[in-house]
Design a protein around this motif. Structure first.
Motif, PDB file in Angstrom:
ATOM      1  N   LEU A   1       0.835  -1.345   0.417  1.00 61.12           N
ATOM      2  CA  LEU A   1      -0.035  -0.214  -0.051  1.00 61.12           C
ATOM      3  C   LEU A   1       1.357   1.048  -0.269  1.00 61.12           C
ATOM      4  O   LEU A   1       0.646   2.297  -0.555  1.00 61.12           O
ATOM      5  N   ILE A   2       1.514   1.206   0.547  1.00 61.71           N
ATOM      6  CA  ILE A   2       2.827   2.525   0.336  1.00 61.71           C
ATOM      7  C   ILE A   2       3.305   2.722  -0.843  1.00 61.71           C
ATOM      8  O   ILE A   2       3.188   3.727  -1.185  1.00 61.71           O
ATOM      9  N   ALA A   3       3.539   1.388  -1.032  1.00 62.52           N
ATOM     10  CA  ALA A   3       4.306   1.735  -2.322  1.00 62.52           C
ATOM     11  C   ALA A   3       3.807   2.134  -3.459  1.00 62.52           C
ATOM     12  O   ALA A   3       3.517   2.869  -4.087  1.00 62.52           O
ATOM     13  N   LEU A   4       2.294   1.486  -3.367  1.00 61.26           N
ATOM     14  CA  LEU A   4       0.825   1.965  -4.108  1.00 61.26           C
ATOM     15  C   LEU A   4       0.103   3.468  -4.104  1.00 61.26           C
ATOM     16  O   LEU A   4       0.402   4.114  -5.140  1.00 61.26           O
ATOM     17  N   GLY A   5       0.586   3.719  -2.985  1.00 61.55           N
ATOM     18  CA  GLY A   5       0.276   5.380  -2.872  1.00 61.55           C
ATOM     19  C   GLY A   5       1.072   6.261  -2.640  1.00 61.55           C
ATOM     20  O   GLY A   5       0.919   7.424  -3.494  1.00 61.55           O
ATOM     21  N   SER A   6       2.681   5.267  -3.007  1.00 63.61           N
ATOM     22  CA  SER A   6       3.579   6.998  -3.681  1.00 63.61           C
ATOM     23  C   SER A   6       3.486   6.836  -5.030  1.00 63.61           C
ATOM     24  O   SER A   6       3.781   8.027  -5.954  1.00 63.61           O
ATOM     25  N   PHE A   7       3.382   5.419  -5.141  1.00 68.65           N
ATOM     26  CA  PHE A   7       3.246   5.953  -7.268  1.00 68.65           C
ATOM     27  C   PHE A   7       2.185   6.790  -8.052  1.00 68.65           C
ATOM     28  O   PHE A   7       2.266   6.959  -8.562  1.00 68.65           O
ATOM     29  N   CYS A   8       0.969   6.329  -6.583  1.00 66.87           N
ATOM     30  CA  CYS A   8      -0.190   7.231  -7.171  1.00 66.87           C
ATOM     31  C   CYS A   8       0.004   8.350  -7.443  1.00 66.87           C
ATOM     32  O   CYS A   8      -0.186   9.178  -8.053  1.00 66.87           O
ATOM     33  N   VAL A   9       0.721   9.040  -6.864  1.00 71.37           N
ATOM     34  CA  VAL A   9       1.120  10.101  -6.748  1.00 71.37           C
ATOM     35  C   VAL A   9       2.052  10.933  -7.388  1.00 71.37           C
ATOM     36  O   VAL A   9       1.524  11.725  -8.347  1.00 71.37           O
ATOM     37  N   GLN A  10       2.808   9.895  -7.663  1.00 67.65           N
ATOM     38  CA  GLN A  10       3.895  10.531  -8.577  1.00 67.65           C
ATOM     39  C   GLN A  10       3.626  10.290  -9.971  1.00 67.65           C
ATOM     40  O   GLN A  10       3.631  10.939 -10.906  1.00 67.65           O
TER      41      GLN A  10
END
Length: 453
Positions: free
Chosen positions: A147-156
């Motif tokens: 989830l952390i990886a996905l959340g960071s990716f979604c903002v990027q």
């Protein structure tokens, strides 16, 4: 002698077609920037493996591959923006640029929000430790890490159109600079983690996923308040109706991106499912080493995409024929470099990783053949992308993507990790035959029907 060399340098730097001059300057700037990026990339791998371990590093690489799948959900908007903006600038049609940029950001925000929401709800029903074949390396649930990886990716994901704007304005070296700054911040954070914490996959993902996000945020704020202030996205210029024109170009890119992701990013997932996460690390060490070829050739080819868009808008077929000849010659040079990398690979692995990871010679051989094959493919696919001739490429990418997974599984079971590379070689080689034929027909103005779409 000095004056002769000086005149040669000046002629190289200032001589030639304006479009070619932009390409040469971007290549030189990007080489300098990417040189630093490559060095940092090679430092990061042993540093990261030393901070966690070989198997946990493989888990992170697999999670990153899984998250990168989400990149296809921009449905080609970033590439659509890139082509539409380059074409508008070439034709002097600047009125619609703010509308294209504003609409792209708005659509990507909505898509990113939807991706995270859907994945959060659906993903919570799965046992990710079991799905990714994680047994002994971690004793806790890796779902929060995903989830952390996905959340960071979604903002990027929402912030990434700045790269398309830079490339459309023939400044891809600045896009490379953004990536370099993200890597520098990642390196600093991981080094600090090694000093002040014990190995933690959780903290590693925070550092690696969060660093580029912060740099992208700063880049958007900086460029849209300086160089691109006239084109800064505005709520008042969002026009979802104009999104159709972006999608007319971007829709094909979406399916092409999806096919490329399946062709490349499924390797890690297939390996971890069939052989375990530790073998993902072995695969990625070889991939990272030979990706030098992809980096070098990518630096050269990136400016050509928008240049081909410009040349197509102006029907400058002679320039395109000359550009293809130059790229073929450069391909020969990088192929020789790939052979040299293979010859010295065993020595380099030992100096680089100090036997923390053992890479089989056959894996290095297949990887060398793959990067040579992929470099030839990049010449013709980037040319077709710039010209907007996507229909045939779309068909063959979809077909090869469908074939890749079963072919990789079969070959991995036969020969181990190199099997997935052999599968990629076979499929990319078949693709090369078709795209080479198409580009030759287009630049000689003999393309008809599907070859000209």
């Amino acid at each position: 002698m000095i004056s002769y060399l000086k005149s040669k340098v000046q002629n190289f730097w200032n001589g030639g077609h304006e479009r070619t001059l932009k390409i040469k300057r971007n290549i030189i700037y990007t080489f300098l920037i990417k040189g630093g990026s490559v060095v940092i990339g090679f430092v990061l791998i042993p540093l990261t493996i030393g901070y966690v371990d070989k198997e946990q590093y493989g888990i992170w690489v697999t999670i990153a591959s899984l998250v990168l799948w989400m990149n296809t959900f921009d449905i080609g908007l970033s590439n659509g923006l890139r082509n539409k903006m380059a074409h508008a600038l070439a034709m002097g049609e600047k009125d619609n640029i703010v509308k294209y940029i504003s609409t792209t950001y708005a659509l990507l925000f909505l898509i990113a929000f939807a991706i995270f929401g859907v994945f959060f709800i659906v993903g919570s029903f799965f046992n990710w430790n079991e799905l990714l074949n994680i047994k002994n390396s971690v004793s806790y649930n890796i779902w929060p890490i995903i989830l952390i990886a996905l959340g960071s990716f979604c903002v990027q994901f929402f912030l990434q159109p700045i790269n398309s704007v830079l490339i459309a304005t023939h400044q891809p070296f600045k896009s490379s600079l953004i990536m370099l700054l993200g890597q520098i911040l990642t390196l600093i954070l991981i080094y600090l983690l090694t000093l002040f914490t014990h190995g933690s996959l959780f903290l590693l993902v925070f550092a690696v996923a969060g660093s580029p996000l912060l740099v992208f945020l700063f880049a958007n704020i900086y460029y849209f308040n300086t160089e691109f202030k006239p084109y800064a996205p505005k709520f008042s210029h969002i026009d979802f109706g104009s999104g159709r024109s972006l999608l007319n170009v971007g829709g094909a890119f979406f399916f092409i991106q999806m096919g490329v992701v399946i062709l490349n990013q499924t390797d890690n997932i297939i390996i971890t499912r069939t052989l375990g996460p530790d073998q993902v690390t072995t695969f990625n060490v070889a991939y990272k080493y030979f990706s030098l070829i992809s980096v070098i050739f990518g630096i050269i080819l990136t400016p050509y995409w928008s240049a081909f868009t410009d040349a197509t808008a102006k029907n400058d077929w002679d320039w395109m024929k000359n550009a293809i000849r130059k790229m073929r010659m450069l391909w020969l040079y990088v192929s020789i470099l790939a052979v040299l990398l293979y010859a010295f690979s065993d020595i380099f692995y030992k100096l680089w990783l100090h036997n923390k990871v053992i890479v089989p010679d056959f894996l290095s051989l297949t990887m060398a053949i793959f990067v040579i094959t992929a470099a030839w493919n990049a010449i013709y696919t980037s040319s077709l992308n710039g010209m907007g001739k996507l229909r045939m490429q779309l068909i063959i990418v979809v077909i090869t993507a469908i074939l890749n997974v079963p072919l990789s599984v079969i070959l991995i079971r036969l020969v181990g990790v190199p099997g997935t590379v052999i599968a990629n070689i076979i499929l990319v080689f078949l693709m090369n035959i078709i795209v080479t034929y198409q580009v030759n027909k287009v630049i000689n103005q003999k393309a008809k029907g599907i070859w000209n779409k």
